[in-house]
Design a protein around this motif. Sequence first.
Motif, short mmCIF file in Angstrom:
data_model
loop_
_atom_site.label_atom_id
_atom_site.label_comp_id
_atom_site.label_asym_id
_atom_site.label_seq_id
_atom_site.Cartn_x
_atom_site.Cartn_y
_atom_site.Cartn_z
N CYS A 178 7.66 54.03 79.93
CA CYS A 178 6.60 53.56 79.14
C CYS A 178 7.23 53.16 77.54
CB CYS A 178 5.53 54.53 79.22
SG CYS A 178 4.17 54.02 78.09
N GLN A 218 11.43 57.33 72.25
CA GLN A 218 10.51 56.05 71.79
C GLN A 218 11.01 55.70 70.53
OE1 GLN A 218 7.87 54.80 73.79
NE2 GLN A 218 8.84 56.23 75.21
N PHE A 253 6.81 61.67 75.94
CA PHE A 253 7.44 60.53 76.51
C PHE A 253 8.71 60.75 75.44
CE2 PHE A 253 2.84 59.90 76.41
CZ PHE A 253 2.53 58.79 77.57
#
Length: 301
Positions: A29, A58, A55
């Motif tokens: 993602c 990023q 996550f």
Amino acid sequence: MAEPLGAKTMPKFAIKPLTPTIGAVIEGCDLAQRLDDEQLAEIRGALLKHQVIFFEGQQMSPVQHRDFAARFGALHTHPLYPGVPEAPELFILDNHKDNPTDNDSWHTDVTFIETPPMASILYAKHLPPSGGDTIWSNMKAAYEALSPTFREFLSGLDAVHDFARGFPQRGIVAKGAGEDRHAKALAEHPPVLHPVIRTHPETGEDGLFVNFGFTDRIKGLRRKESDAILNMLFEHIQKPEFLVRWRWSENAVAFWDNRVTQHYAVNDYLPHRRIMNRATVLGDRPYHRSRMPAGVRAAAE
């Protein structure tokens, strides 16, 4: 049925639980991209199931961080912490030997307002060589571990949440903000009442909703009675069975459901520096199912 020519199927995210009780890592993602509604629904579903999701790797600008958070609701601007210049809805947690952390206590974010945040999204910008982990606790699991008799007793109670408890005048954050700004924030945030047991507005599940950071006392009890119950609950939520501990990597993101978690920033890295940016998504007014607001009750029926 064959897929229409030219149609593009977005890959499903890989969701990897960290413990049986709380926490999961989402892979595949890119939060810097504008995600479609289906992808956002998948992230929201993972958040509701795992309470805190992570996550890694990023690459978001402050504006992209803000815009991702805003897909989940209106954003809260903190009255004391310094904002990020490019996106003032975000604020900066910059801790080092001259500005030690004030987050090394168990708390749920911003419960000193009538509509506390539904979620917070924290982005690691600069990390110490080691340490600086964050720990989260699952308030649904903590509630369910109490005896049924005690749960029933707590369900009828409300507690006072106080800005001044979390941000005292002589505290680190108040001093950093300045006397005038702290006085203004104090005047604008009188104590508020929230249920001791909160019914989650999306899952319908109950969880503890008192925290050491902002909960001052339980309404209707004598101070010694209130202190005894709150201190027991503050200790209870720290049981390892309810917890996940996250070791940060640079550019990692944590996204937690503030309605059903508490967290603790481990203060073990000074004199090194740790910089995080946070977005905070506003939520609804807390309630318990026995005192459900009329509009919510009608929707449930």
